[in-house]
Motif scaffolding. Structure first.
Motif, PDB file in Angstrom:
ATOM      1  N   ALA A   1       0.824  -1.204   0.000  1.00  0.00           N
ATOM      2  CA  ALA A   1       0.000   0.000   0.000  1.00  0.00           C
ATOM      3  C   ALA A   1       0.859   1.255   0.000  1.00  0.00           C
ATOM      4  CB  ALA A   1      -0.932  -0.010   1.207  1.00  0.00           C
ATOM      5  N   LEU A   2       1.896   1.272   0.818  1.00  0.00           N
ATOM      6  CA  LEU A   2       2.777   2.444   0.889  1.00  0.00           C
ATOM      7  C   LEU A   2       3.540   2.632  -0.413  1.00  0.00           C
ATOM      8  CD1 LEU A   2       4.148   4.755   2.432  1.00  0.00           C
ATOM      9  CD2 LEU A   2       5.738   3.067   3.385  1.00  0.00           C
ATOM     10  N   THR A   3       4.119   1.559  -0.928  1.00  0.00           N
ATOM     11  CA  THR A   3       4.918   1.652  -2.161  1.00  0.00           C
ATOM     12  C   THR A   3       4.071   2.124  -3.340  1.00  0.00           C
ATOM     13  OG1 THR A   3       6.382  -0.122  -1.403  1.00  0.00           O
ATOM     14  CG2 THR A   3       6.373   0.359  -3.765  1.00  0.00           C
ATOM     15  N   GLU A   4       2.886   1.550  -3.503  1.00  0.00           N
ATOM     16  CA  GLU A   4       2.029   1.925  -4.619  1.00  0.00           C
ATOM     17  C   GLU A   4       1.525   3.357  -4.486  1.00  0.00           C
ATOM     18  OE1 GLU A   4       1.129   0.222  -7.551  1.00  0.00           O
ATOM     19  OE2 GLU A   4       2.946  -0.760  -6.840  1.00  0.00           O
ATOM     20  N   THR A   5       1.277   3.784  -3.262  1.00  0.00           N
ATOM     21  CA  THR A   5       0.800   5.157  -3.056  1.00  0.00           C
ATOM     22  C   THR A   5       1.889   6.165  -3.376  1.00  0.00           C
ATOM     23  OG1 THR A   5      -0.707   4.366  -1.336  1.00  0.00           O
ATOM     24  CG2 THR A   5      -0.267   6.730  -1.397  1.00  0.00           C
ATOM     25  N   VAL A   6       3.108   5.896  -2.928  1.00  0.00           N
ATOM     26  CA  VAL A   6       4.224   6.787  -3.242  1.00  0.00           C
ATOM     27  C   VAL A   6       4.441   6.856  -4.752  1.00  0.00           C
ATOM     28  CG1 VAL A   6       6.723   7.089  -3.043  1.00  0.00           C
ATOM     29  CG2 VAL A   6       5.373   6.494  -1.016  1.00  0.00           C
ATOM     30  N   ARG A   7       4.384   5.705  -5.408  1.00  0.00           N
ATOM     31  CA  ARG A   7       4.586   5.680  -6.858  1.00  0.00           C
ATOM     32  C   ARG A   7       3.518   6.504  -7.564  1.00  0.00           C
ATOM     33  NH1 ARG A   7       2.293   3.510 -10.869  1.00  0.00           N
ATOM     34  NH2 ARG A   7       0.883   2.288  -9.562  1.00  0.00           N
ATOM     35  N   TYR A   8       2.271   6.331  -7.159  1.00  0.00           N
ATOM     36  CA  TYR A   8       1.173   7.053  -7.800  1.00  0.00           C
ATOM     37  C   TYR A   8       1.300   8.559  -7.585  1.00  0.00           C
ATOM     38  CZ  TYR A   8      -3.532   8.718  -8.820  1.00  0.00           C
ATOM     39  OH  TYR A   8      -4.592   9.413  -9.336  1.00  0.00           O
ATOM     40  N   LEU A   9       1.642   8.971  -6.368  1.00  0.00           N
ATOM     41  CA  LEU A   9       1.718  10.403  -6.071  1.00  0.00           C
ATOM     42  C   LEU A   9       2.904  11.076  -6.765  1.00  0.00           C
ATOM     43  CD1 LEU A   9       0.757  10.540  -2.283  1.00  0.00           C
ATOM     44  CD2 LEU A   9      -0.679  10.945  -4.292  1.00  0.00           C
ATOM     45  N   LYS A  10       3.885  10.304  -7.154  1.00  0.00           N
ATOM     46  CA  LYS A  10       4.983  10.862  -7.951  1.00  0.00           C
ATOM     47  C   LYS A  10       4.557  11.104  -9.390  1.00  0.00           C
ATOM     48  CE  LYS A  10       8.984   9.001  -5.422  1.00  0.00           C
ATOM     49  NZ  LYS A  10      10.130   8.049  -5.500  1.00  0.00           N
ATOM     50  N   GLU A  11       3.618  10.280  -9.862  1.00  0.00           N
ATOM     51  CA  GLU A  11       3.170  10.379 -11.259  1.00  0.00           C
ATOM     52  C   GLU A  11       2.001  11.341 -11.433  1.00  0.00           C
ATOM     53  OE1 GLU A  11       2.176   6.420 -12.315  1.00  0.00           O
ATOM     54  OE2 GLU A  11       4.262   5.702 -12.380  1.00  0.00           O
ATOM     55  N   ARG A  12       1.108  11.373 -10.459  1.00  0.00           N
ATOM     56  CA  ARG A  12      -0.106  12.191 -10.558  1.00  0.00           C
ATOM     57  C   ARG A  12       0.243  13.664 -10.381  1.00  0.00           C
ATOM     58  NH1 ARG A  12      -4.258  14.565 -11.509  1.00  0.00           N
ATOM     59  NH2 ARG A  12      -6.313  14.207 -10.581  1.00  0.00           N
ATOM     60  N   LYS A  13      -0.232  14.500 -11.288  1.00  0.00           N
ATOM     61  CA  LYS A  13       0.094  15.921 -11.226  1.00  0.00           C
ATOM     62  C   LYS A  13      -1.154  16.763 -11.001  1.00  0.00           C
ATOM     63  CE  LYS A  13       4.348  15.844 -13.939  1.00  0.00           C
ATOM     64  NZ  LYS A  13       5.087  16.423 -15.096  1.00  0.00           N
ATOM     65  N   GLN A  14      -0.968  17.846 -10.264  1.00  0.00           N
ATOM     66  CA  GLN A  14      -2.011  18.837 -10.047  1.00  0.00           C
ATOM     67  C   GLN A  14      -1.356  20.212 -10.065  1.00  0.00           C
ATOM     68  OE1 GLN A  14      -4.234  19.007  -6.185  1.00  0.00           O
ATOM     69  NE2 GLN A  14      -5.954  18.323  -7.444  1.00  0.00           N
ATOM     70  N   PHE A  15      -1.945  21.146 -10.777  1.00  0.00           N
ATOM     71  CA  PHE A  15      -1.327  22.458 -10.969  1.00  0.00           C
ATOM     72  C   PHE A  15       0.082  22.315 -11.552  1.00  0.00           C
ATOM     73  CE2 PHE A  15      -4.019  22.867  -7.075  1.00  0.00           C
ATOM     74  CZ  PHE A  15      -5.081  23.510  -7.701  1.00  0.00           C
ATOM     75  N   ASN A  16       0.219  21.294 -12.406  1.00  0.00           N
ATOM     76  CA  ASN A  16       1.478  21.020 -13.103  1.00  0.00           C
ATOM     77  C   ASN A  16       2.601  20.611 -12.150  1.00  0.00           C
ATOM     78  OD1 ASN A  16       2.617  20.710 -15.654  1.00  0.00           O
ATOM     79  ND2 ASN A  16       3.733  22.650 -15.505  1.00  0.00           N
ATOM     80  N   ARG A  17       2.246  20.123 -10.991  1.00  0.00           N
ATOM     81  CA  ARG A  17       3.231  19.641 -10.010  1.00  0.00           C
ATOM     82  C   ARG A  17       2.850  18.227  -9.575  1.00  0.00           C
ATOM     83  NH1 ARG A  17       3.436  23.379  -4.941  1.00  0.00           N
ATOM     84  NH2 ARG A  17       4.815  21.666  -4.320  1.00  0.00           N
ATOM     85  N   PRO A  18       3.844  17.357  -9.308  1.00  0.00           N
ATOM     86  CA  PRO A  18       3.513  16.038  -8.763  1.00  0.00           C
ATOM     87  C   PRO A  18       2.780  16.192  -7.430  1.00  0.00           C
ATOM     88  CG  PRO A  18       5.798  16.103  -9.502  1.00  0.00           C
ATOM     89  CD  PRO A  18       5.294  17.513  -9.550  1.00  0.00           C
TER      90      PRO A  18
END
Length: 361
Positions: free
Chosen positions: A236-253
């Motif tokens: 859960a932790l690994t997948e969440t960190v990976r996703y939050l690095k890829e997902r962008k908002q206001f052109n920022r991860p």
């Protein structure tokens, strides 16, 4: 008498075992396949179980070599359960290779141990998944040499070839699964389904005394369940960190936002602490030192951490985390079900208090 400090580090052999199990699960236990199987009438993955149990010999890890097993320790079994937890693998490993095997080791039944170690026979201890070590054991009636009664909440009973049934005469009996009626129950975790086992005049073979066998089985299962919960939390932790690095908002991860960094840092600390507790429990089961206390400590901590990790994963994945297609719901359901398996965190905290003499007034 001096006490040996627990060894929390992984050996080279354990890391090699982890790599082999992870490779197999990567190839044969993808999330989409697990989800599809959970929706079917056959939630257990028999092909995967055959690969793990027969192909890799993992069903017999805790069985001595002279009985056909691998002669390994609880530390190796813990590594396997970490990986099975990461994949939320729908196989009866904890039920058969740990709980049932430990009960048979206590009884000394060589014939059935050999069958379970080989992997072609799945054994299930017929007690409710919620039962904590030392809890009051349900027992069926023994009348004229036949067993009568019902046990509810038995995990993986649908996959069993043989059931280990405690009876009121104090004995533990081996009953062939086709002599019992196994009725599926509604289960939150579809990858570890529950069932009601009903016996109406079934014949059983007495294996030994039920009380010590069930107590040993539940203690080992509770201790090694912490490793499964560790695998869930780490995924859960690994997948969440990976996703939050890829997902962008206001052109920022998204992972760059400070509030989310703090949440992830807190979760990382919890997971690291869970790793220490789970490893200590596996080591204590291996060495036999302070086993009851170490297992109770691990289980008093593991359930809440695994649930928290899964809940954070669900929330921080946003809308995609709420979909059935994303595997985070598998992790959350297994974590929630595990949190009451083999005793709740509260029950284990009470056990810790009793063991160290710090009961509430």
């Amino acid at each position: 008498m001096s006490r040996t400090e627990p060894d929390l580090l992984y050996s080279e052999e354990e890391e090699a075992l982890r790599a082999a199990v992870r490779d197999l699960l990567t190839d044969h236990c993808d999330p989409a396949g697990v989800i599809a199987r959970a929706e079917s009438d056959t939630p257990h993955d028999r092909a995967l179980w055959k690969s793990l149990a027969e192909g890799m010999g993992l069903a017999g890890l805790l069985v001595p070599e002279e009985l056909g097993g691998q002669g390994a320790s609880h530390r190796e079994a813990a590594v396997v359960l970490e990986e099975l937890g990461r994949a939320v693998a729908p196989v009866p490993y904890l039920a058969s290779a740990v709980a049932a095997t430990e009960a048979l080791l206590e009884c000394g039944d060589r014939e059935l141990l050999g069958r379970l170690a080989f992997g072609r026979t799945v054994g299930v201890l017929a007690v409710g998944l919620h039962l904590a070590p030392g809890g009051a054991q349900p027992a069926v009636r023994l009348e004229d040499g036949r067993l009568h009664g019902e046990v509810t909440g038995v995990a993986d009973a649908a996959a069993a070839d043989v059931l280990l049934v405690p009876a009121r005469d104090g004995g533990l009996y081996a009953v062939e699964a086709d002599a019992a009626t196994v009725t599926p129950q509604t289960s939150l975790d579809l990858t570890r389904p529950l069932a009601t086992v009903t016996l109406t005049g079934a014949r059983g073979r007495r294996l030994g005394d039920a009380e010590p066998a069930v107590r040993r089985a539940l203690r080992s299962a509770a201790g090694l369940l912490a490793s499964e919960q560790l695998g869930l939390a780490e995924w859960a932790l690994t997948e969440t960190v990976r996703y939050l690095k890829e997902r962008k908002q206001f052109n920022r991860p998204v992972g760059g936002f400070q509030a989310l960094k703090h949440r992830l840092a807190q979760l990382w600390l919890e997971v690291v602490s869970l790793r220490a507790a789970a490893r200590a429990a596996a080591d204590a089961l291996t060495t036999g030192e302070d086993t009851d206390l170490t297992v109770a400590v691990a289980q008093s901590y593991a359930g809440p951490v695994a649930v928290h990790a899964a809940e954070e994963a669900l929330q921080l994945h946003g809308g995609i985390g709420m979909t059935w297609e994303h595997p985070v719901h598998l992790c959350l359901k297994r974590a929630k079900a595990d949190s009451i398996a083999y005793g709740t965190a509260g029950a284990h905290r009470a056990a810790v208090a009793g063991l160290v003499g710090l009961q509430a007034p």
